[in-house]
Design an enzyme around this catalytic site. Structure first.
Site, PDB file in Angstrom:
ATOM      1  CG  HIS A  45      -2.018  -1.034   1.102  1.00  0.00           C
ATOM      2  ND1 HIS A  45      -3.026  -1.170   2.031  1.00  0.00           N
ATOM      3  CD2 HIS A  45      -2.272  -1.984   0.152  1.00  0.00           C
ATOM      4  CE1 HIS A  45      -3.846  -2.144   1.673  1.00  0.00           C
ATOM      5  NE2 HIS A  45      -3.400  -2.662   0.539  1.00  0.00           N
ATOM      6  CB  CYS A  83      -5.694  -1.146   5.695  1.00  0.00           C
ATOM      7  SG  CYS A  83      -4.001  -1.712   5.437  1.00  0.00           S
ATOM      8  CB  ALA A 142     -19.286  10.306 -30.094  1.00  0.00           C
ATOM      9  CG  LEU A 160     -26.227  -1.802 -23.551  1.00  0.00           C
ATOM     10  CD1 LEU A 160     -26.905  -2.951 -22.802  1.00  0.00           C
ATOM     11  CD2 LEU A 160     -24.762  -2.147 -23.833  1.00  0.00           C
ATOM     12  CG  ASN A 161     -26.658   3.866 -24.545  1.00  0.00           C
ATOM     13  OD1 ASN A 161     -25.834   3.178 -23.948  1.00  0.00           O
ATOM     14  ND2 ASN A 161     -26.310   4.717 -25.494  1.00  0.00           N
ATOM     15  CD  GLU A 206      -1.413   3.944   3.892  1.00  0.00           C
ATOM     16  OE1 GLU A 206      -2.518   4.028   4.443  1.00  0.00           O
ATOM     17  OE2 GLU A 206      -1.208   3.232   2.884  1.00  0.00           O
ATOM     18  CB  THR A 251     -22.191  -2.186 -30.523  1.00  0.00           C
ATOM     19  OG1 THR A 251     -23.161  -1.206 -30.161  1.00  0.00           O
ATOM     20  CG2 THR A 251     -20.840  -1.503 -30.712  1.00  0.00           C
ATOM     21  CB  SER A 264     -31.807  -2.136 -21.828  1.00  0.00           C
ATOM     22  OG  SER A 264     -32.489  -2.569 -22.987  1.00  0.00           O
ATOM     23  NE  ARG A 306      -7.579   1.135 -31.399  1.00  0.00           N
ATOM     24  CZ  ARG A 306      -8.788   0.632 -31.135  1.00  0.00           C
ATOM     25  NH1 ARG A 306      -8.905  -0.484 -30.440  1.00  0.00           N
ATOM     26  NH2 ARG A 306      -9.873   1.256 -31.559  1.00  0.00           N
TER      27      ARG A 306
END
Length: 370
Positions: free
Chosen positions: A57, A82, A161, A305-306, A59, A203, A308, A214
């Site tokens: 971690h 933690c 977009a 899909l959007n 720290e 899609t 739904s 990329r």
């Protein structure tokens, strides 16, 4: 030293810690982003961040990197240290052993295994603790982690977009490229930041995407590709089947065991789902992703899909790139399809968090009000 001076110093060094924490993006999920700075005699003598899931971690890294004795120093960290054994020992032990005098924290850890216990144990060992420095900035940095711990399912971000009139493609389904090159570069940075990337089968069939990150920087990780394919229509020669540079999982209602076996031999994870109206149950999908430690999902699907995801109230954030173009046409798909609402009062409401100009495109970032 005056209180105001001390407070300003705390803000200055906490900004440093938050900035360092950002270096862990793409590598620590489902853990939080954490940075740490150690200060003694008004100079930084150690710093570190959580670099990779399962490893040391922030720290511990800062303490191990220290160039001076730590006794009497102040440790700045954006999330409560933690106090339990997980994949690594408790950070509290290392802090106490180092004889650090003071610890400054942005946020209490929402994880029930930690929440408040770290602060309590530090104080029990005589260490002064201050909580809440740049609290809002710390929560924004770790909004994914806070959401995931609270809801046990990923933060769902819909990205799209569109043209100025809300179209995501022409009537002939041409969509490359609505947004400009810089906007597309930002999209790849999102793919680097979020754990999973989700699309629907439409899609996949129309665009044959790779859904990889990329970017030109080194050590860039790819998101896990999540495909919603109720009837398992994905072709065997699709890029998502052939390209092994990222993990792929498909959620389906299909019982076509022959095709399932073939895809599994291609190292694609097939998850059979319950159905709603002959389609994958998206509530099941989100809960399952949470069980699989996928803490964030970038949705780059289409209008179906959007629609739904919005209908089932599963969208948490929106990132919408608006290009200065008019496409028009009743047959040109929009950002969200479906039958829509009957009454305006039923419209999904948003809280606009940021609007920026990206080389002529407009980026609207919003939170869905639930």
């Amino acid at each position: 030293m005056k209180f105001e001076e001390l407070d300003n110093k705390d803000i200055f060094y906490m900004k440093k810690a938050i900035s360092i924490a950002e270096k862990g993006e793409g590598f620590v999920s489902p853990n939080p982003l954490v940075g740490c700075v150690i200060v003694k005699d008004n100079k930084i003598i150690g710093q570190g961040y959580h670099q990779e899931y399962g490893k040391a971690h922030a720290e511990v890294n800062a303490i191990n990197n220290a160039i001076e004795n730590l006794e009497g120093a102040t440790l700045y960290v954006n999330l409560e240290p933690c106090s339990h054994y997980g994949k690594t020992p408790p950070c509290i032990n290392k802090i106490v052993e180092s004889k650090i005098k003071r610890v400054v924290i942005s946020n209490i850890d929402p994880n029930p295994l930690v929440s408040g216990n770290g602060v309590k144990k530090l104080r029990e060992h005589g260490i002064e603790v201050k909580v809440g420095v740049l609290e809002n900035e710390g929560r924004k940095l770790n909004e994914i982690f806070f959401h995931y711990i609270k809801n046990k399912r990923p933060l769902c971000i819909v990205k799209s977009a569109v043209s100025l009139d809300g179209k995501i493609a022409t009537k002939h389904k041409e969509s490359k490229w609505i947004s400009n090159e810089k906007s597309r570069y930002i999209t790849h940075k999102y793919r680097y930041k979020f754990k999973g990337i989700m699309v629907g089968i439409n899609t996949v069939l129309q665009d044959n995407p790779r859904l990889t990150c990329r970017l030109y920087e080194e050590n860039v990780s790819n998101p896990i590709r999540i495909i919603i394919d109720s009837n398992l229509k994905i072709p065997f020669n699709n890029n998502l089947v052939k390209d092994k540079s990222a993990k792929t999982m498909i959620f389906t209602c299909s019982q076509d065991n022959k095709k399932i076996n073939f895809l599994e031999k291609e190292n694609i994870k097939i998850i059979k789902c319950p159905s709603i109206e002959n389609h994958v149950d998206l509530n099941f999908v989100m809960s399952k992703l949470g069980e699989l430690n996928i803490d964030s999902v970038l949705v780059e699907g289409g209008a179906t899909l959007n629609d739904s995801l919005f209908r089932y109230n599963l969208v948490d954030k929106i990132k919408l790139f608006i290009a200065p173009k008019i496409i028009g046409g009743s047959k040109s798909p929009t950002f969200v399809s479906g039958e829509g609402i009957d009454k305006l009062c039923d419209a999904r409401k948003l809280n606009i968090e940021n609007v920026s100009l990206i080389d002529g495109d407009i980026l609207v970032e919003a939170e869905v009000i639930k």
